[in-house]
Design an enzyme around this catalytic site. Structure first.
Site, PDB file in Angstrom:
ATOM      1  N   ASP A  84      40.087  48.864  53.706  1.00 26.00           N
ATOM      2  CA  ASP A  84      39.351  49.838  54.512  1.00 26.00           C
ATOM      3  C   ASP A  84      39.444  49.395  55.974  1.00 26.00           C
ATOM      4  O   ASP A  84      40.180  48.451  56.281  1.00 26.00           O
ATOM      5  CB  ASP A  84      37.887  49.905  54.014  1.00 26.00           C
ATOM      6  CG  ASP A  84      37.262  51.279  54.237  1.00 26.00           C
ATOM      7  OD1 ASP A  84      37.433  51.839  55.341  1.00 26.00           O
ATOM      8  OD2 ASP A  84      36.592  51.791  53.319  1.00 26.00           O
ATOM      9  N   LYS A 113      37.270  37.353  35.552  1.00 29.23           N
ATOM     10  CA  LYS A 113      37.646  38.350  36.560  1.00 29.23           C
ATOM     11  C   LYS A 113      36.908  39.658  36.301  1.00 29.23           C
ATOM     12  O   LYS A 113      36.996  40.236  35.222  1.00 29.23           O
ATOM     13  CB  LYS A 113      39.155  38.591  36.522  1.00 29.23           C
ATOM     14  CG  LYS A 113      39.625  39.572  37.591  1.00 29.23           C
ATOM     15  CD  LYS A 113      41.128  39.613  37.670  1.00 29.23           C
ATOM     16  CE  LYS A 113      41.775  40.578  36.730  1.00 29.23           C
ATOM     17  NZ  LYS A 113      41.480  41.996  37.004  1.00 29.23           N
ATOM     18  N   THR A 128      52.035  45.730  41.184  1.00 31.63           N
ATOM     19  CA  THR A 128      53.172  45.576  40.259  1.00 31.63           C
ATOM     20  C   THR A 128      53.527  46.895  39.582  1.00 31.63           C
ATOM     21  O   THR A 128      54.588  47.029  38.993  1.00 31.63           O
ATOM     22  CB  THR A 128      52.885  44.515  39.178  1.00 31.63           C
ATOM     23  OG1 THR A 128      51.548  44.665  38.740  1.00 31.63           O
ATOM     24  CG2 THR A 128      53.096  43.122  39.700  1.00 31.63           C
ATOM     25  N   ASP A 181      37.600  41.135  41.615  1.00 32.00           N
ATOM     26  CA  ASP A 181      38.891  41.799  41.841  1.00 32.00           C
ATOM     27  C   ASP A 181      38.647  43.255  42.231  1.00 32.00           C
ATOM     28  O   ASP A 181      38.869  44.165  41.439  1.00 32.00           O
ATOM     29  CB  ASP A 181      39.713  41.679  40.542  1.00 32.00           C
ATOM     30  CG  ASP A 181      41.078  42.330  40.643  1.00 32.00           C
ATOM     31  OD1 ASP A 181      41.557  42.551  41.769  1.00 32.00           O
ATOM     32  OD2 ASP A 181      41.676  42.613  39.584  1.00 32.00           O
ATOM     33  N   LYS A 208      39.808  44.478  45.334  1.00 31.69           N
ATOM     34  CA  LYS A 208      40.924  44.867  46.228  1.00 31.69           C
ATOM     35  C   LYS A 208      40.439  45.703  47.422  1.00 31.69           C
ATOM     36  O   LYS A 208      40.815  46.875  47.565  1.00 31.69           O
ATOM     37  CB  LYS A 208      41.987  45.640  45.449  1.00 31.69           C
ATOM     38  CG  LYS A 208      42.565  44.869  44.274  1.00 31.69           C
ATOM     39  CD  LYS A 208      43.666  45.651  43.587  1.00 31.69           C
ATOM     40  CE  LYS A 208      44.239  44.941  42.391  1.00 31.69           C
ATOM     41  NZ  LYS A 208      43.316  44.843  41.228  1.00 31.69           N
ATOM     42  N   ARG A 245      44.055  41.050  27.725  1.00 27.32           N
ATOM     43  CA  ARG A 245      44.166  41.523  26.343  1.00 27.32           C
ATOM     44  C   ARG A 245      44.656  40.502  25.326  1.00 27.32           C
ATOM     45  O   ARG A 245      44.169  40.518  24.185  1.00 27.32           O
ATOM     46  CB  ARG A 245      45.014  42.805  26.322  1.00 27.32           C
ATOM     47  CG  ARG A 245      44.246  43.986  26.901  1.00 27.32           C
ATOM     48  CD  ARG A 245      45.152  45.125  27.288  1.00 27.32           C
ATOM     49  NE  ARG A 245      45.999  44.763  28.421  1.00 27.32           N
ATOM     50  CZ  ARG A 245      46.865  45.581  28.991  1.00 27.32           C
ATOM     51  NH1 ARG A 245      47.008  46.807  28.540  1.00 27.32           N
ATOM     52  NH2 ARG A 245      47.591  45.179  30.023  1.00 27.32           N
TER      53      ARG A 245
END
Ligand code: C5P
Length: 244
Positions: free
Chosen positions: A70, A38, A129, A65, A67, A221
């Site tokens: 517009d 990603k 989130t 990714d 997002k 991570r």
């Protein structure tokens, strides 16, 4: 495809790294265990499409990714470019509305058909989130219950022709119930029992996310910051295999 290959293709590593060199060394080290990489805003803003090319050259797939959010024409143009880059999947904000999402899907289909290219999986982001009910209602002005808003935007994106959504572990079941078996669910916020939760609040283990019905899990991570990232990736795969 072996079961191992199948789960590997469903493991997406978040390359939340600042430079091309760091991304390349992570891909080299982890390609054996990870099917999809990603690329988020930081890496893409710093290094651009050559990161996508590098991953493809090493046999990996890409989740872009960025997002997009517009006006429909702008998003449609960006969607055509993402299609030409040959990414496996990319995403837009569902809050951009159904016209924006439909134009995005049309641009993907037209570009893929005209230029004989594969069609990327198109995903919507529902409610970030990081956002809670107070922000959603008090700041953004959406009165609907946060959980209902998530399902609402998932259904809106499905009606607009998108293939799926990015969904936290907690959202998998309600979205699956509302949108059906074939809607693609890509799930971040995944934490093996042995890993630190970092800033993720509503986490699930890889096994739980798979059992709830995630199609892809996104892990960053717990693998990248591990002492032995390849071992960490292998342990995530083993856990995924238990339910695959
Ligand atoms: O390091 P970690 O496993 O928390 O990385 C998760 C990745 O998924 C990050 O790139 C983060 O931006 C992304 N993400 C997320 N939650 C969402 C959407 C995307 O954690 N709802």
């Amino acid at each position: 495809m072996s079961r191992y290959e199948d789960v590997k293709e469903r493991l997406c590593l978040a390359l939340d790294l600042p430079t091309f060199a760091e991304a390349e060394s992570a891909v080299d080290r982890l390609r054996e265990y990870v099917g999809v990489f990603k690329i988020g805003m930081e890496l893409y803003t710093a290094e651009g499409p050559r990161v996508v090319e590098m991953i493809h050259n090493k046999g990996g797939k890409v989740f872009l990714d960025l997002k997009f959010h517009d006006i429909p024409t702008t998003v449609a143009k960006a969607a055509a470019v993402a299609t030409r880059l040959g990414v496996l999947m990319f995403n837009v904000h569902g809050a951009g509305g159904s016209t924006m999402m439909r134009r995005c899907v049309d641009a993907v289909n037209e570009t893929a058909d005209k230029e004989g290219l594969g069609r990327p999986i198109t995903l919507a982001v529902t409610v970030l989130t990081s956002m809670n009910q107070d922000e959603l209602t008090g700041e953004i002005g959406v009165g609907r219950d946060l959980k209902d808003q998530i399902v609402h935007l998932a259904q809106l994106s499905q009606k607009a022709g998108l293939d799926g959504v990015v969904a936290s572990p907690k959202e998998i079941v309600p979205i699956r119930d509302a949108c059906g078996r074939h809607f693609v669910l890509v799930t971040p916020g995944v934490r093996p029992a042995w890993a630190d939760a970092n800033d993720q609040k509503r986490v699930a283990t890889p096994k739980e996310a798979m059992a709830r019905g995630a199609d892809y899990i996104v892990v960053g991570r717990p693998i990248l910051a591990a002492e032995k990232p390849d071992l960490a990736a292998r342990m995530v795969l083993d856990e995924m295999l238990e339910v695959a």
